[in-house]
Scaffold this motif. Structure first.
Motif, mmCIF file in Angstrom:
data_model
loop_
_atom_site.group_PDB
_atom_site.id
_atom_site.type_symbol
_atom_site.label_atom_id
_atom_site.label_comp_id
_atom_site.label_asym_id
_atom_site.label_seq_id
_atom_site.Cartn_x
_atom_site.Cartn_y
_atom_site.Cartn_z
ATOM 1 N N ASP A 79 -60.045 -52.084 -44.126
ATOM 2 C CA ASP A 79 -59.514 -50.911 -45.056
ATOM 3 C C ASP A 79 -57.953 -50.671 -44.409
ATOM 4 O O ASP A 79 -57.092 -50.166 -45.299
ATOM 5 N N THR A 80 -57.866 -50.830 -43.173
ATOM 6 C CA THR A 80 -56.532 -50.428 -42.622
ATOM 7 C C THR A 80 -55.471 -51.619 -42.395
ATOM 8 O O THR A 80 -54.467 -51.531 -41.597
ATOM 9 N N CYS A 124 -58.747 -45.375 -33.949
ATOM 10 C CA CYS A 124 -58.465 -45.074 -35.359
ATOM 11 C C CYS A 124 -57.216 -45.837 -35.910
ATOM 12 O O CYS A 124 -56.039 -45.776 -35.343
ATOM 13 N N ARG A 125 -57.054 -46.060 -36.990
ATOM 14 C CA ARG A 125 -55.829 -46.589 -37.650
ATOM 15 C C ARG A 125 -55.679 -45.674 -39.147
ATOM 16 O O ARG A 125 -56.187 -44.854 -39.363
ATOM 17 N N GLY A 126 -54.521 -46.271 -39.817
ATOM 18 C CA GLY A 126 -54.366 -45.793 -41.117
ATOM 19 C C GLY A 126 -53.492 -44.332 -41.153
ATOM 20 O O GLY A 126 -52.905 -44.062 -40.122
ATOM 21 N N THR A 136 -58.729 -43.172 -39.648
ATOM 22 C CA THR A 136 -59.827 -44.100 -40.141
ATOM 23 C C THR A 136 -60.293 -44.903 -38.891
ATOM 24 O O THR A 136 -59.702 -45.501 -38.110
ATOM 25 N N THR A 156 -61.797 -47.571 -36.525
ATOM 26 C CA THR A 156 -61.566 -48.948 -36.657
ATOM 27 C C THR A 156 -62.594 -49.422 -35.519
ATOM 28 O O THR A 156 -63.045 -50.630 -35.579
#
Length: 257
Positions: free
Chosen positions: A49-50, A210-212, A217, A219
């Motif tokens: 998603d990211t 996390c990313r985004g 988010t 990951t």
């Protein structure tokens, strides 16, 4: 009927041989003068998603078959070896370049630059499920960067990595993350769930990535494991403290397909 039973028996033999290999790998995967491994596990839907340009394993439905159980394998990374530290190599450079410091990386993409792994069919099947990134030859790259310069046997290395992944997915922590997919949880609640599964104060061994937007988010998770204690994982005293990751206070857990 006889042919069918022979097929079933052959499948059982493959599964049993893989299980035996995993146990042996955890016991014998030697630590050549480094302190710990980092087990890197990807939360696949968050990873996909990211990414603005998702890799093949995100685009093709057939490549996502192994992701329904939760985390998937990114890699198993030895820490900085003493022989390189003695040459003035620091941790940051080791994480960036790994074994390519001693064995320069060949030009080209993962599939062109690195040869196929020498593992048997049973382990091939398990690794296909455990590591969707094989669609992009991530397995070859991970071995070349993180294991080849230690002469770690390919079969033992990946059998151990798969066994460690399965232990996390089978744990109460894995169940907690899967239960909360599609929503948000407090970062500290993830650490508390890890400690509830693996023991008091073990949360320091877990690094959240996390990313985004706003690093919200999930990951990936990274777990520090004593290089001499792989076979004892996930016992609390087999775990090694990690640095703080990059996640906001509230963490979104993307939904598995």
């Amino acid at each position: 009927m006889g042919r069918a039973w022979r097929s079933v028996a052959a499948s059982l033999v493959m599964l049993l041989s893989t299980a035996v290999l995993a146990d042996a790998a955890l016991e014998r995967l030697h630590a050549e003068s480094f302190d710990h491994y980092t087990l890197a596990l990807t939360w696949h839907p968050g990873f996909c998603d990211t990414h603005r340009d998702p890799p093949r394993e995100c685009r093709e439905a057939a490549r996502r078959e192994g992701t329904q159980r939760g985390f998937v394998l990114h890699g198993l990374w030895p820490s900085l070896p003493e022989r390189l530290a003695e040459r003035g190599i620091d941790r940051q450079r080791w994480w960036q370049e790994g074994c390519f410091l001693e064995r320069p990386r060949a030009d080209g993409g993962f599939c062109r630059a690195h040869p196929p792994l020498g593992i048997d069919e049973a382990l091939e099947q398990k690794l296909d499920d455990a590591m969707p990134g094989r669609a992009s030859c991530l397995d070859r790259y991970q071995y070349a960067k993180h294991a080849a310069c230690f002469e770690l046997p390919e079969a033992a290395y990946f059998a151990a990595a798969v066994a460690l992944l399965e232990a996390v997915n089978d744990s109460a922590f894995g169940a907690f993350v899967e239960l909360h997919q599609g929503g948000e949880v407090n970062r500290n609640d993830l650490l508390a769930a890890f400690e509830a599964a693996f023991g008091e104060d073990t949360g320091r061994a877990l690094r959240l990535e996390c990313r985004g937007r706003g690093n919200r988010t999930l990951t990936e998770i990274r777990i520090g494991i004593d290089a001499q204690r792989l076979a004892d994982f996930p016992a609390g005293d087999s775990l090694v403290r990690q640095g703080r990751g990059r996640c906001a206070n509230r963490v979104h857990i993307a939904t598995l397909d």
